[in-house]
Design a protein around this motif. Structure first.
Motif, PDB file in Angstrom:
ATOM      1  N   ARG A  22       0.849  -1.198   0.000  1.00 42.75           N
ATOM      2  CA  ARG A  22       0.000   0.000   0.000  1.00 42.75           C
ATOM      3  C   ARG A  22       0.877   1.237   0.000  1.00 42.75           C
ATOM      4  N   SER A  23       0.571   2.171  -0.858  1.00 44.85           N
ATOM      5  CA  SER A  23       1.338   3.411  -0.922  1.00 44.85           C
ATOM      6  C   SER A  23       1.177   4.195   0.371  1.00 44.85           C
ATOM      7  N   SER A  24       2.282   4.740   0.868  1.00 45.85           N
ATOM      8  CA  SER A  24       2.230   5.498   2.119  1.00 45.85           C
ATOM      9  C   SER A  24       1.479   6.805   1.956  1.00 45.85           C
ATOM     10  N   THR A  25       1.299   7.250   0.719  1.00 50.16           N
ATOM     11  CA  THR A  25       0.589   8.518   0.487  1.00 50.16           C
ATOM     12  C   THR A  25      -0.858   8.301   0.074  1.00 50.16           C
ATOM     13  N   ALA A  26      -1.318   7.063   0.146  1.00 47.80           N
ATOM     14  CA  ALA A  26      -2.678   6.766  -0.305  1.00 47.80           C
ATOM     15  C   ALA A  26      -3.713   7.465   0.561  1.00 47.80           C
ATOM     16  N   GLU A  27      -4.736   7.982  -0.087  1.00 50.55           N
ATOM     17  CA  GLU A  27      -5.850   8.624   0.607  1.00 50.55           C
ATOM     18  C   GLU A  27      -7.119   7.815   0.354  1.00 50.55           C
TER      19      GLU A  27
END
Length: 1024
Positions: free
Chosen positions: A326-331
């Motif tokens: 999972r991308s750490s910047t995912a919203e």
């Protein structure tokens, strides 16, 4: 960025929210019904295209659909069994009910595909939403799909009803038909049509979405329910159950008078969602952070697929070979239908209600309404009026138990937040933080973490980090390690690298990680912390604490030498900054190390730590010291150990130390294991450990649960516990725990006679922890059990001797939990090589109930040979009683014991052998059953016929169906799902599935549905 995902007929496109917000705002706090519009749940799940706009370029990919239906095995069984009964002339109507997107259509499609594969007719029709529903629309669609082309026009049985059927088939309509034709007449016409289609083979009708159906269609469905009982037709109806409808009321009414059956679909649990995510992504394992993306769908299968689709397309989920991260910047990402629906509804509700809902969304999915006036500037009455409108619009609902409000679905809250621009969100977050701090100045309970979220949303990252540190410390104090870790990791990510608060966060985080057994992560954080602390003498105590925490993590990973070196450093640093509390903590960790490697030294270290802990008021240290003392006692006296562990449990409960409560329950549960008692306390300990994030403890407890279940009559559940343990152990590098779990899986294979699988597990276990005595004991015991099952006495003795030798090579020559020591004593006695002195040593050292039982059997053999018949019989009875409800072990003991009893003329060996024969024959353990027959013949006793020969019908006996498989077949024929069959027969669902697979092979059929059909044809329906 605009992301669109098109779905045939349903059109639920997906897009990320327009606004910004912390990634963790996507978390759901409760389960609730979902409103996903009219398209979802219609069964049309094929995505046509998915892409992302670029400069003159559109990327395309394959749809993210689950490759199989997940979590519905029992429900599919019910539908398949119902159709098989219909094929046999016992048709009916079956309602499948559940919320939108729950999988009603998928379920119907699975059964329809089965029927079509058999070349049988399937009629499909559906209702659609309309202000005025069109009369008979679902039936018209269903009937027309099979009568086009005029194939049935001249069927003799339909001629009297052609005119009335003209209401459904336009080309059959005649001038004689009128609007006054009876609905009952049309219903009878439909029944006759279905009878013709079914012939002598069967027919399936699928009518979907009848919550939108017209009254006339529902009247015909009711007529069918009353008249299909003697037909070869099954009618499956799907209906939503979130809102009242005439279709839902019909289903409930028919069910109440037993004219129909309802199959209710619940939301998927976390394990099923994980399986579905793996199916969608093509991954064998799904990391927790990836699973959290799908968790926002609240277990609704349709939404799981939709959320995953947009997460992959937007880059929130990234593939790395066969794994995903999972991308750490995912919203938060919201299906476009949600966003558009919410936008329309907010606009229709008006500005005050929109403002109230936006303020509520900033406070969380569940919110305290009395804070909203301070955020919006509206009066209390205005806020309540707005909330009432939102409840009527099905955006929020009331939890009457605690008089709070919450958004009906996690995605509903995300969609509301998605309407905000970043400056709007920041301003609202600041006002909300002020309101929360004014109402709850101590930020008690969950208010501290909410305040941190609001501070982050307002842009005050340092303030958010400080609040998260406090939240983490509070979670650690109550033993909630997972919550503590999450809060501290978030806080760590918000601070600048040189911020002084980072030291405090890392100290707390390193303690959490060490208690959770996450050695690698603890080492990384600890190394960074030691670097920042440097060599300043004034920081010696803090460095000692870091070394101590790392030593604890090393112990959890069974890295003994590493733990010793870290303890040495902790003591050295502590010597330069004397502190009694630190010294007590060092001593108790030294005691933990000693109990595993030098057990004779552990009690003194633990008593020293306990005395200091009681004097200084350190309840957690006292609990740990008592744990070591209890383990020391457990090696020789279970009652004394239970008293010590009980004291630790009481202390943990008195001080709210949840983690230490779980560990005390674990130790008490281990005593239950040694006594052969149920695993309730171990299960409770595991659940507590998982809930608190103490996953290393959970992995060890699962090993103990597996060890307890592996010696029961149905050992298959032990495999599930072993798999859980192995998964956690692999994740956190717990090699010895992993090896023990795999060794116990080998035991399960041994009991089932799966020799190759057993050997593979044994090799894996040795590879993970070579030369480890505990693992050697477990693998040798498994091999001995298989040898007993195969009546290979010499091999059994060899493996039992290897197990006892490995135990004697362990710390202090520990026999305390070696279940095979008693079996070895019995085998040696039977072989004439028994050693009374050796048996005495084992007796003094062992506290395992199996050892106690089989030692009594061994002594019974010795007494019988000495001519002491009465004493021999008494000892045999004591052995029986010691085994409690472990019938397999008792029958094994009696089968062995009967040899000596026959030879020496004591006891009731013929009766024992007859009982053992029935037992082993019924389980399909033919070599053991054959040995019982041979001994009975040797005794001159009549030998009973094989149970399968006596009870099994000829056709089934011819293909080798066993007695247990026959029992499963009867229940399959009655339409019972796997779980109910398992409950009826006191088996695990996995064992039932294995029996069904065996039947499929013997009967020459391909899949489960064909086994159900085979059962129905061969046996007919049994009483339920």
């Amino acid at each position: 960025m605009q992301v669109e995902v098109q779905i045939e007929a349903a059109h639920p496109a997906i897009q990320p929210p327009c606004g910004m917000g912390p990634a963790h705002w996507g978390r759901g706090l409760a389960r609730a019904p979902v409103d996903i519009g009219s398209g979802a749940g219609t069964g049309h799940h094929e995505r046509v295209a998915t892409g992302r706009e670029g400069r003159g370029h559109r990327s395309r990919r394959e749809p993210l659909l689950a490759s199989r239906v997940v979590g519905r095995a029992d429900e599919i069984d019910v539908l398949r069994a119902a159709f098989e009964r219909a094929v046999g002339g016992r048709g009916g109507v079956l309602f499948v009910v559940g919320e939108a997107g729950i999988g009603k259509s998928r379920l119907a499609q699975v059964v329809a595909a089965d029927v079509e594969d058999r070349g049988l007719p399937v009629l499909r029709g559906r209702a659609v939403p309309a202000a005025t529903p069109q009369a008979y629309r679902p039936l018209t669609e269903a009937v027309c799909s099979v009568v086009r082309g005029g194939a049935l026009a001249d069927a003799p049985g339909l001629r009297p009803f052609r005119a009335v059927l003209g209401w459904l088939v336009p080309e059959w309509r005649t001038d004689g038909a009128s609007a006054d034709d009876s609905v009952i007449a049309l219903a009878e016409g439909v029944l006759r049509l279905l009878r013709v289609l079914a012939g002598d083979r069967g027919c399936l009708v699928v009518l979907e979405d009848l919550h939108w159906a017209d009254p006339e269609t529902l009247r015909i469905v009711e007529y069918l329910a009353d008249n299909l009982a003697s037909e070869r037709v099954l009618c499956v109806v799907t209906v939503r159950d979130e809102d009242p409808s005439a279709g839902l009321e019909l289903g409930r009414s028919l069910s109440a008078r037993r004219a129909s059956r309802i199959v209710a679909l619940a939301r998927l649990g976390r394990p099923e969602v994980a399986e579905m995510v793996g199916s969608c992504l093509g991954a064998d394992t799904v990391p927790d952070d990836v699973l959290e993306v799908a968790a926002r769908a609240d277990g609704v299968p349709f939404l799981v697929e939709e959320v995953l689709a947009v997460a992959v397309t937007s880059g929130a989920l990234v593939a790395h070979g066969d794994s995903w991260t999972r991308s750490s910047t995912a919203e938060p990402l919201v299906p476009l239908t949600f966003a558009e629906s919410m936008r329309r509804r907010l606009g229709a509700l008006g500005r005050p209600t929109r403002d109230v809902l936006v303020a509520a969304a900033v406070l969380g999915r569940r919110f305290e309404w009395s804070l909203v006036p301070a955020i919006t500037g509206l009066g209390g009455d205005e806020v309540l009026a707005a909330l009432r409108a939102a409840v009527d619009a099905r955006i929020v609902c009331v939890d009457r138990a605690d008089a709070t409000f919450r958004f009906r679905h996690a995605l509903s809250r995300d969609a509301v937040l998605g309407e905000l621009l970043p400056p709007e969100l920041a301003a609202l977050s600041r006002r909300a933080l002020e309101a929360v701090e004014a109402r709850h100045p101590e930020l008690e309970d969950d208010w501290c973490e909410l305040a941190a979220e609001l501070a982050e949303g307002a842009g005050d990252r340092r303030r958010a980090a400080v609040l998260l540190l406090e939240a983490g410390r509070r979670s650690l104090r109550r033993g909630a390690l997972a919550s503590a870790e999450a809060a501290l990791e978030r806080g760590r990510g918000l601070l600048a690298a040189d911020d002084p608060s980072g030291l405090d966060i890392d100290e707390c985080l390193s303690e959490v990680l060490s208690l959770a057994g996450k050695r690698d992560r603890a080492r990384a954080v600890g190394a960074a912390l030691l670097t920042r602390l440097g060599n300043d003498r004034g920081q010696a105590r803090r460095r000692a604490e870091v070394h101590l925490r790392l030593a604890r993590a090393a112990l959890a990973a069974t890295r003994w030498n590493e733990a010793d070196e870290l303890l040495r450093r902790a003591r050295a640093e502590g010597a330069t900054a004397p502190d009694e509390g630190l010294a007590a903590r060092v001593e108790v960790v030294r005691a933990q190390s000693a109990i595993r490697r030098e057990p004779e030294q552990a009690p003194a270290l633990a008593r020293c730590a306990l005395e200091a802990a009681e004097r200084l008021g350190l309840p957690d240290v006292a609990c740990e010291a008592l744990e070591v003392l209890g383990r020391s006692e457990r090696r020789r006296d279970l009652a004394a150990a239970e008293a010590v562990f009980g004291r630790a449990l009481t202390l943990a409960e008195a001080h709210g130390l949840t983690l230490w409560r779980a560990r005390a329950l674990h130790e008490l549960g281990t005593i239950d294991l040694l006594r052969g008692a149920p695993v309730a306390r171990l299960e409770e300990a595991r659940n507590l450990a998982v809930a608190q994030g103490a996953l290393a403890t959970a992995a060890v407890v699962d090993v103990q649960i597996a060890a307890a279940l592996a010696v029961r009559d149905d050992p298959e559940p032990a495999a599930s516990a072993a798999h859980r343990s192995a998964e956690l152990a692999r994740r956190y590098g717990l090699d010895q725990t992993l090896a023990a779990a795999v060794a116990l899986e080998a035991h399960v294979h041994a009991r089932a006679g799966r020799g190759e699988e057993m050997q593979r597990c044994i090799q894996d276990a040795h590879a993970h922890a070579p030369g480890t005595p505990d693992v050697e004991v477990k693998t040798s015991f498994a091999a001995a059990v298989l040898a007993f099952r195969e009546e290979d006495r010499r091999s059994a003795r060899h493996h039992l001797e290897a197990a006892v030798a490995s135990a004697s090579a362990g710390p202090g020559g520990d026999y305390s939990a070696v279940p095979c020591a008693g079996m070895l004593a019995l085998v040696r006695r039977l072989d004439g090589t028994g050693d009374a002195a050796a048996e005495s040593r084992v007796t003094e050292a062992s506290v395992h109930f199996l050892v106690s039982a089989f030692l009594r059997y061994a002594r019974a053999v010795a007494a019988g040979r000495a001519g002491q018949s009465r004493r021999a019989e008494g000892l045999a009875g004591e052995g029986d009683r010691a085994l409690g409800d472990h019938e397999w072990m008792r029958q094994l003991g009696r089968r062995l014991l009967s040899e000596a009893a026959l030879a020496d003329g004591w006891g009731e060996p013929v009766q024992w052998l007859r009982e053992a024969l029935v037992f082993f024959d019924g389980r399909g353990e033919q070599r053991m059953a054959s040995a019982c027959r041979s001994l009975l013949r040797k005794a001159g006793s009549p030998v009973p016929r094989r149970r399968a020969e006596a009870d099994t019908p000829g056709p089934l006996r011819a293909v080798g169906v066993t007695a247990r498989e026959l029992e499963v077949l009867h229940l399959l024929a009655a339409g019972l799902p796997t779980r109910e069959i398992a409950a009826r027969l006191y088996l695990s669902p996995r064992t039932v599935e294995r029996h069904i697979a065996n039947i499929a092979v013997k009967a020459g059929v391909g899949n489960r549905s064909e086994v159900v059909a085979f059962a129905a044809r061969t046996l007919g329906a049994a009483p339920r």
